[in-house]
Design an enzyme around this catalytic site. Sequence first.
Site, PDB file in Angstrom:
ATOM      1  N   GLU A 100       0.842  -1.209   0.000  1.00 51.68           N
ATOM      2  CA  GLU A 100       0.000   0.000   0.000  1.00 51.68           C
ATOM      3  C   GLU A 100       0.873   1.252   0.000  1.00 51.68           C
ATOM      4  O   GLU A 100       0.595   2.232  -0.689  1.00 51.68           O
ATOM      5  CB  GLU A 100      -0.896  -0.002   1.244  1.00 51.68           C
ATOM      6  CG  GLU A 100      -1.915  -1.130   1.233  1.00 51.68           C
ATOM      7  CD  GLU A 100      -2.858  -1.113   2.437  1.00 51.68           C
ATOM      8  OE1 GLU A 100      -3.950  -1.672   2.317  1.00 51.68           O
ATOM      9  OE2 GLU A 100      -2.502  -0.548   3.491  1.00 51.68           O
ATOM     10  N   ARG A 182      11.350 -17.554  -2.286  1.00 46.74           N
ATOM     11  CA  ARG A 182      10.501 -16.596  -1.554  1.00 46.74           C
ATOM     12  C   ARG A 182       9.039 -16.633  -1.992  1.00 46.74           C
ATOM     13  O   ARG A 182       8.176 -16.074  -1.329  1.00 46.74           O
ATOM     14  CB  ARG A 182      11.050 -15.174  -1.712  1.00 46.74           C
ATOM     15  CG  ARG A 182      10.947 -14.635  -3.134  1.00 46.74           C
ATOM     16  CD  ARG A 182      11.373 -13.194  -3.202  1.00 46.74           C
ATOM     17  NE  ARG A 182      11.614 -12.766  -4.574  1.00 46.74           N
ATOM     18  CZ  ARG A 182      11.901 -11.520  -4.917  1.00 46.74           C
ATOM     19  NH1 ARG A 182      12.019 -10.599  -3.991  1.00 46.74           N
ATOM     20  NH2 ARG A 182      12.123 -11.196  -6.172  1.00 46.74           N
ATOM     21  N   ARG A 209      -3.647   7.862   4.514  1.00 48.60           N
ATOM     22  CA  ARG A 209      -3.331   6.690   5.336  1.00 48.60           C
ATOM     23  C   ARG A 209      -3.567   6.914   6.830  1.00 48.60           C
ATOM     24  O   ARG A 209      -3.743   5.945   7.564  1.00 48.60           O
ATOM     25  CB  ARG A 209      -1.887   6.250   5.092  1.00 48.60           C
ATOM     26  CG  ARG A 209      -1.571   5.945   3.629  1.00 48.60           C
ATOM     27  CD  ARG A 209      -2.473   4.868   3.046  1.00 48.60           C
ATOM     28  NE  ARG A 209      -2.111   4.568   1.652  1.00 48.60           N
ATOM     29  CZ  ARG A 209      -2.692   3.645   0.913  1.00 48.60           C
ATOM     30  NH1 ARG A 209      -3.685   2.931   1.386  1.00 48.60           N
ATOM     31  NH2 ARG A 209      -2.324   3.447  -0.342  1.00 48.60           N
TER      32      ARG A 209
HETATM   33  C1  LIG Z   1      -8.601   3.657   1.254  1.00 45.79           C
HETATM   34  C2  LIG Z   1      -7.802   3.334   0.020  1.00 45.79           C
HETATM   35  C3  LIG Z   1      -8.211   2.316  -0.821  1.00 45.79           C
HETATM   36  C4  LIG Z   1      -7.484   1.998  -1.976  1.00 45.79           C
HETATM   37  N1  LIG Z   1      -7.901   0.983  -2.781  1.00 45.79           N
HETATM   38  C5  LIG Z   1      -7.206   0.682  -3.894  1.00 45.79           C
HETATM   39  C6  LIG Z   1      -7.620  -0.377  -4.785  1.00 45.79           C
HETATM   40  O1  LIG Z   1      -8.607  -1.051  -4.541  1.00 45.79           O
HETATM   41  N2  LIG Z   1      -6.857  -0.640  -5.872  1.00 45.79           N
HETATM   42  C7  LIG Z   1      -5.744   0.099  -6.186  1.00 45.79           C
HETATM   43  O2  LIG Z   1      -5.104  -0.148  -7.203  1.00 45.79           O
HETATM   44  N3  LIG Z   1      -5.335   1.107  -5.374  1.00 45.79           N
HETATM   45  C8  LIG Z   1      -6.016   1.413  -4.257  1.00 45.79           C
HETATM   46  N4  LIG Z   1      -5.589   2.415  -3.429  1.00 45.79           N
HETATM   47  C9  LIG Z   1      -4.348   3.139  -3.779  1.00 45.79           C
HETATM   48  C10 LIG Z   1      -4.693   4.480  -4.453  1.00 45.79           C
HETATM   49  O3  LIG Z   1      -5.350   4.271  -5.690  1.00 45.79           O
HETATM   50  C11 LIG Z   1      -3.397   5.295  -4.706  1.00 45.79           C
HETATM   51  O4  LIG Z   1      -2.544   4.557  -5.560  1.00 45.79           O
HETATM   52  C12 LIG Z   1      -2.638   5.611  -3.449  1.00 45.79           C
HETATM   53  O5  LIG Z   1      -3.511   6.048  -2.437  1.00 45.79           O
HETATM   54  C13 LIG Z   1      -1.597   6.700  -3.740  1.00 45.79           C
HETATM   55  O6  LIG Z   1      -2.276   7.901  -3.980  1.00 45.79           O
HETATM   56  P1  LIG Z   1      -1.813   8.939  -5.087  1.00 45.79           P
HETATM   57  O7  LIG Z   1      -1.776   8.324  -6.455  1.00 45.79           O
HETATM   58  O8  LIG Z   1      -2.678  10.160  -4.914  1.00 45.79           O
HETATM   59  O9  LIG Z   1      -0.322   9.296  -4.566  1.00 45.79           O
HETATM   60  P2  LIG Z   1       0.971   9.646  -5.415  1.00 45.79           P
HETATM   61  O10 LIG Z   1       1.336   8.509  -6.301  1.00 45.79           O
HETATM   62  O11 LIG Z   1       2.009  10.057  -4.432  1.00 45.79           O
HETATM   63  O12 LIG Z   1       0.543  10.860  -6.312  1.00 45.79           O
HETATM   64  C14 LIG Z   1       0.331  12.151  -5.713  1.00 45.79           C
HETATM   65  C15 LIG Z   1      -0.522  13.007  -6.647  1.00 45.79           C
HETATM   66  O13 LIG Z   1       0.197  13.256  -7.857  1.00 45.79           O
HETATM   67  C16 LIG Z   1      -0.698  13.259  -8.970  1.00 45.79           C
HETATM   68  N5  LIG Z   1      -0.348  12.152  -9.870  1.00 45.79           N
HETATM   69  C17 LIG Z   1       0.504  11.124  -9.603  1.00 45.79           C
HETATM   70  N6  LIG Z   1       0.615  10.329 -10.669  1.00 45.79           N
HETATM   71  C18 LIG Z   1      -0.177  10.836 -11.620  1.00 45.79           C
HETATM   72  C19 LIG Z   1      -0.495  10.431 -12.928  1.00 45.79           C
HETATM   73  N7  LIG Z   1       0.012   9.344 -13.486  1.00 45.79           N
HETATM   74  N8  LIG Z   1      -1.347  11.194 -13.642  1.00 45.79           N
HETATM   75  C20 LIG Z   1      -1.879  12.307 -13.112  1.00 45.79           C
HETATM   76  N9  LIG Z   1      -1.639  12.756 -11.841  1.00 45.79           N
HETATM   77  C21 LIG Z   1      -0.801  12.008 -11.127  1.00 45.79           C
HETATM   78  C22 LIG Z   1      -2.105  13.075  -8.388  1.00 45.79           C
HETATM   79  O14 LIG Z   1      -2.644  14.347  -8.113  1.00 45.79           O
HETATM   80  C23 LIG Z   1      -1.834  12.353  -7.094  1.00 45.79           C
HETATM   81  O15 LIG Z   1      -2.854  12.506  -6.114  1.00 45.79           O
HETATM   82  C24 LIG Z   1      -6.305   2.734  -2.296  1.00 45.79           C
HETATM   83  C25 LIG Z   1      -5.902   3.770  -1.444  1.00 45.79           C
HETATM   84  C26 LIG Z   1      -6.618   4.069  -0.294  1.00 45.79           C
HETATM   85  C27 LIG Z   1      -6.142   5.175   0.606  1.00 45.79           C
END
Ligand SMILES: Cc1cc2nc3c(=O)[nH]c(=O)nc-3n(C[C@H](O)[C@H](O)[C@H](O)COP(=O)(O)OP(=O)(O)OC[C@H]3O[C@@H](n4cnc5c(N)ncnc54)[C@H](O)[C@@H]3O)c2cc1C
Length: 248
Positions: A100, A182, A209
């Site tokens: 995660e 592993r 988180r």
């Molecule tokens: C409660 C919960 C449930 C979840 N369930 C699932 C699930 O079922 N399946 C799953 O796959 N994941 C799941 N996730 C993971 C979630 O989808 C994100 O991958 C994770 O929370 C990281 O968030 P983020 O992408 O915003 O963060 P970061 O990767 O740090 O990105 C930060 C910010 O940068 C921008 N950004 C980053 N990359 C891009 C891009 N490629 N294009 C455009 N903007 C971008 C966005 O604004 C993003 O918010 C879950 C997360 C949470 C908290």
Amino acid sequence: MSKQVKVLDHGHVHFIGSMATDLDVVNAARVSLNSSSTWEVETEVIGEGAGVGLDFRNHNVLSDRDKGLIKFLMRERHGTPFEHGYFKFRVKAPLFVFREWHRHRVGHSYNEWSARYSKLEPEFYVPDKVLVQAGKPGAYTFLDAGQEKTNICRNYLLASYRESYATYEFLLDQGISKQQARLALPVATYSEMIWSCNPRSLMHFLSLRDSEHAQHEIREYAKVIAEIFSSIMPVTYEAFVSNGHKAP
Ligand SMILES: Cc1cc2nc3c(=O)[nH]c(=O)nc-3n(C[C@H](O)[C@H](O)[C@H](O)COP(=O)(O)OP(=O)(O)OC[C@H]3O[C@@H](n4cnc5c(N)ncnc54)[C@H](O)[C@@H]3O)c2cc1C
């Protein structure tokens, strides 16, 4: 001295260090007007010469104007001034927690213990608190499983971990490569990583988180990290919390 906090049954967060202050945020914003702020230093003369018990704890105070600026930046989502800083941790957590954690990509750096190069220890997470779930995906309610189901779950997990680790060792004894042996190990296996990030990316991590929607185990780590962050950047943390726990 660096500090380590125990998390879950065998894990920890070890705070290695930081290069980040509230003043860095203020001055990154003030450079727009080619100006800067300095700490209002509370000075106390404690004696003369060596041997007077020097104490280098941070007694610096941000001015009200600077505190207001941080709140403004947070509220208006001017995020870049929060990127000039650095936090570094060594974290020990089960693989499913790292899975995660490593989804956080922007502004984060990771290096993890390699199970291709060395043998993993027989350390596995066994939850104290076992839950049952009701409802549908995205809207689950988690309830205490009760003592009987908790015991069953813990006992079955322990038996399965023992079996998995025995298979792992057997395959290694057969000369099978570590990278393939592993495959027998569960996602509850503990691993270690070095994680660093900037204050903005750290707040984004906390917003997702250190949340009631996050899985309990990663939240336990996020709560410790929030405490460390708030002790180092108290004004920024307070603005983050009063802004609805949302990163700018
Ligand atoms: C409660 C919960 C449930 C979840 N369930 C699932 C699930 O079922 N399946 C799953 O796959 N994941 C799941 N996730 C993971 C979630 O989808 C994100 O991958 C994770 O929370 C990281 O968030 P983020 O992408 O915003 O963060 P970061 O990767 O740090 O990105 C930060 C910010 O940068 C921008 N950004 C980053 N990359 C891009 C891009 N490629 N294009 C455009 N903007 C971008 C966005 O604004 C993003 O918010 C879950 C997360 C949470 C908290």
